[in-house]
Scaffold this motif. Structure first.
Motif, PDB file in Angstrom:
ATOM      1  N   CYS A  38       0.845  -1.211   0.000  1.00 33.06           N
ATOM      2  CA  CYS A  38       0.000   0.000   0.000  1.00 33.06           C
ATOM      3  C   CYS A  38       0.874   1.253   0.000  1.00 33.06           C
ATOM      4  CB  CYS A  38      -0.957   0.042   1.190  1.00 33.06           C
ATOM      5  SG  CYS A  38      -2.132  -1.324   1.209  1.00 33.06           S
ATOM      6  N   ALA A  39       0.399   2.272  -0.698  1.00 34.31           N
ATOM      7  CA  ALA A  39       1.163   3.522  -0.806  1.00 34.31           C
ATOM      8  C   ALA A  39       1.186   4.272   0.516  1.00 34.31           C
ATOM      9  CB  ALA A  39       0.571   4.404  -1.902  1.00 34.31           C
ATOM     10  N   GLU A  40       0.068   4.233   1.257  1.00 29.66           N
ATOM     11  CA  GLU A  40      -0.002   4.926   2.536  1.00 29.66           C
ATOM     12  C   GLU A  40      -0.279   3.928   3.655  1.00 29.66           C
ATOM     13  OE1 GLU A  40      -2.945   7.987   2.315  1.00 29.66           O
ATOM     14  OE2 GLU A  40      -1.626   9.362   1.211  1.00 29.66           O
TER      15      GLU A  40
ATOM     16  N   ARG B  44      -1.493   3.753   7.577  1.00 27.91           N
ATOM     17  CA  ARG B  44      -2.148   4.553   8.614  1.00 27.91           C
ATOM     18  C   ARG B  44      -2.363   3.724   9.868  1.00 27.91           C
ATOM     19  NH1 ARG B  44      -4.199   9.384   6.836  1.00 27.91           N
ATOM     20  NH2 ARG B  44      -4.032   9.721   4.570  1.00 27.91           N
TER      21      ARG B  44
ATOM     22  N   ASN C  47      -6.396   6.368  11.858  1.00 26.30           N
ATOM     23  CA  ASN C  47      -6.322   6.855  10.479  1.00 26.30           C
ATOM     24  C   ASN C  47      -5.292   7.961  10.297  1.00 26.30           C
ATOM     25  OD1 ASN C  47      -7.230   6.463   7.804  1.00 26.30           O
ATOM     26  ND2 ASN C  47      -8.467   8.318   7.910  1.00 26.30           N
TER      27      ASN C  47
ATOM     28  N   LEU D 171      -1.600   9.202   9.189  1.00 25.79           N
ATOM     29  CA  LEU D 171      -0.578   8.736   8.265  1.00 25.79           C
ATOM     30  C   LEU D 171       0.703   8.427   9.016  1.00 25.79           C
ATOM     31  CD1 LEU D 171       0.157   8.224   5.284  1.00 25.79           C
ATOM     32  CD2 LEU D 171       0.948  10.594   5.175  1.00 25.79           C
TER      33      LEU D 171
ATOM     34  N   ARG E 138       3.291   6.405   7.355  1.00 27.42           N
ATOM     35  CA  ARG E 138       4.396   6.227   6.413  1.00 27.42           C
ATOM     36  C   ARG E 138       3.860   6.233   4.997  1.00 27.42           C
ATOM     37  NH1 ARG E 138       8.996   1.624   6.762  1.00 27.42           N
ATOM     38  NH2 ARG E 138       8.995   0.795   4.660  1.00 27.42           N
ATOM     39  N   THR E 139       4.692   6.701   4.075  1.00 25.86           N
ATOM     40  CA  THR E 139       4.398   6.638   2.646  1.00 25.86           C
ATOM     41  C   THR E 139       5.432   5.738   1.986  1.00 25.86           C
ATOM     42  OG1 THR E 139       3.462   8.873   2.621  1.00 25.86           O
ATOM     43  CG2 THR E 139       4.168   7.961   0.515  1.00 25.86           C
ATOM     44  N   ASN E 140       4.976   4.667   1.350  1.00 24.14           N
ATOM     45  CA  ASN E 140       5.878   3.758   0.656  1.00 24.14           C
ATOM     46  C   ASN E 140       6.133   4.277  -0.757  1.00 24.14           C
ATOM     47  OD1 ASN E 140       6.326   1.697   2.664  1.00 24.14           O
ATOM     48  ND2 ASN E 140       4.209   1.058   2.345  1.00 24.14           N
ATOM     49  N   HIS E 141       7.390   4.462  -1.089  1.00 25.17           N
ATOM     50  CA  HIS E 141       7.748   4.985  -2.407  1.00 25.17           C
ATOM     51  C   HIS E 141       7.664   3.903  -3.476  1.00 25.17           C
ATOM     52  CE1 HIS E 141       9.983   7.343   0.702  1.00 25.17           C
ATOM     53  NE2 HIS E 141       9.175   8.237   0.175  1.00 25.17           N
TER      54      HIS E 141
ATOM     55  N   ARG F 159       3.245  -4.059   5.341  1.00 28.67           N
ATOM     56  CA  ARG F 159       2.929  -2.667   5.054  1.00 28.67           C
ATOM     57  C   ARG F 159       4.144  -1.774   5.280  1.00 28.67           C
ATOM     58  NH1 ARG F 159      -2.474  -2.180   4.234  1.00 28.67           N
ATOM     59  NH2 ARG F 159      -3.777  -3.873   5.016  1.00 28.67           N
ATOM     60  N   GLN F 160       4.893  -2.046   6.329  1.00 31.05           N
ATOM     61  CA  GLN F 160       6.159  -1.346   6.566  1.00 31.05           C
ATOM     62  C   GLN F 160       7.260  -2.401   6.509  1.00 31.05           C
ATOM     63  OE1 GLN F 160       5.949   1.849   9.709  1.00 31.05           O
ATOM     64  NE2 GLN F 160       4.023   0.834  10.250  1.00 31.05           N
TER      65      GLN F 160
END
Length: 290
Positions: free
Chosen positions: A175-177, A179, A183, A185, A187-190, A206-207
Motif C-alpha cells: 500500500c502507498a499509505e 495509517r 487513520n 498517516l 508512512r508513505t511507501n515509495h 505494510r512497513q
C-alpha cells in the motif's frame, strides 16, 4: 462469470477457517493469540537485569520464539496477530523501553510448531535468548559514489515496473499509505505493492523495509523494518539475510532485494546533480521509465 459471488464465497471460507481456529483454541484451553503475545512480553521483561546506579539492561540481542500452532488455521490466526500492527518485534522493543532499558538491536525470529516439547515451561510457547555478534557483510571498497537509484520490480505488482530516485531514503511496503488505528498517516511507501494482488504482494508487510544513505560515505544500506516474512539480498547466487533491527546490509549495484516473496533489482548510476537534490522528497524524485 460471477466474480463478486466467488469473492464473497472465498471471504466467507477464510472467515470460517479463522472462526474454526478460534474454536479449536477455546476447546484446547489455550489462550487467545493476543494473550499469548502479552505473556511473551512478560517473559521477555523478566530477563531485564539491573546494572547498578539505577540503570537496567537487557543482555540479549536475539530472541527465538517457538509458538504452538496445531493446525494451519491456528497458525494463520496466530500469524495475523504476531505480524500485525504493531508486530511482535515492535511490541518487545517498546516493552523493554518501558522497563527502563535502552534495548540493543534485537533480532526476533518466530517458529510455529505443531507440537509443544515436554521441556517447555509454558504450554503455548517457548523463548530462547542469545547474544551473538552479527558478521558484517561488506562490499569491496570503491571510490565511486552512486547518487541515482534505479529499481526494477521483478516479482509482485506495483503501480510502475521501474522507478528512479535521488533521495536519502526509499521505503518499501504494501500500500502507498500506511495509517494507524486512528487513520493517521504513519508512512508513505515509495515503492508500494498493491493490496489484494495475489500471494506475492500479500507477503510484503505494510512497513517492510527501506534503503538509507550513509551521510559520510554516500553508500546505501538495506534495512528490514520488522517485516513478517523477512528481507534479503540475492548476490552472486547466494542470499544475504537482512536481520530485523540490525544496522542493515550495504547494497551493491545489481543486487536483487527479496521482500517476502516479492523481488526487485537495484542499480546505482552516478548522477552529477545528485548531491544537489539529495534531500528532496523521494516521492517527488521518482520517475517512471517506460
Amino acid at each position: 462469470m460471477d466474480i463478486l459471488g466467488k469473492a464473497r464465497r472465498l471471504e466467507s471460507k477464510i472467515a470460517g477457517r479463522l472462526d474454526e481456529a478460534a474454536k479449536e483454541f477455546v476447546r484446547s484451553g489455550a489462550r487467545e493469540p493476543i494473550e499469548i503475545v502479552h505473556a511473551i512480553l512478560d517473559a521477555v521483561e523478566q530477563e531485564v537485569q539491573s546494572s547498578g546506579r539505577g540503570t537496567r539492561v537487557f543482555p540479549f540481542n536475539q530472541i527465538e520464539v517457538s509458538v504452538l500452532a496445531p493446525s494451519p488455521e491456528a497458525r494463520a490466526w496466530l500469524e495475523a496477530v504476531f505480524t500485525g500492527d504493531p508486530p511482535l518485534h515492535a511490541r518487545i522493543v517498546e516493552r523493554l523501553r518501558s522497563a527502563g532499558c535502552h534495548p540493543p538491536e534485537i533480532i526476533v525470529s518466530i517458529n510455529y510448531v505443531a507440537r509443544a516439547q515436554k521441556n517447555w515451561p509454558n504450554r503455548e510457547f517457548r523463548l530462547s535468548f542469545a547474544r551473538v555478534t552479527q558478521p558484517e557483510v561488506e562490499d569491496p571498497p570503491t571510490d565511486a559514489k552512486h547518487d541515482r537509484i534505479e529499481i526494477m520490480v521483478l516479482r509482485g505488482v506495483t503501480e510502475q515496473r521501474t522507478y528512479s530516485f535521488v533521495a536519502d531514503r526509499i521505503d518499501f511496503g504494501r500500500c502507498a499509505e500506511v495509517r494507524d488505528s486512528r487513520n493517521r498517516l504513519v508512512r508513505t511507501n515509495h515503492v508500494a505493492f498493491t493490496e489484494g494482488s495475489g500471494d506475492i504482494n500479500q507477503s510484503v508487510s505494510r512497513q517492510h523495509a527501506h534503503i538509507a544513505c550513509e551521510p559520510d560515505s554516500g553508500h546505501f544500506r538495506l534495512h528490514d523494518d520488522g517485516s513478517g516474512h523477512g528481507t534479503g539480498i540475492v548476490r552472486e547466487g547466494r542470499t544475504v539475510p537482512v536481520p530485523r533491527g540490525s544496522r542493515g546490509v550495504r547494497l551493491q549495484s545489481g543486487d536483487e532485494v527479496v521482500l517476502g516473496e516479492a523481488r526487485v533489482r537495484i542499480r546505482f548510476h552516478p548522477d552529477n546533480v545528485g548531491s544537489a537534490f539529495r534531500r528532496t522528497n523521494p516521492a517527488k524524485a521518482g520517475s517512471h521509465s517506460p
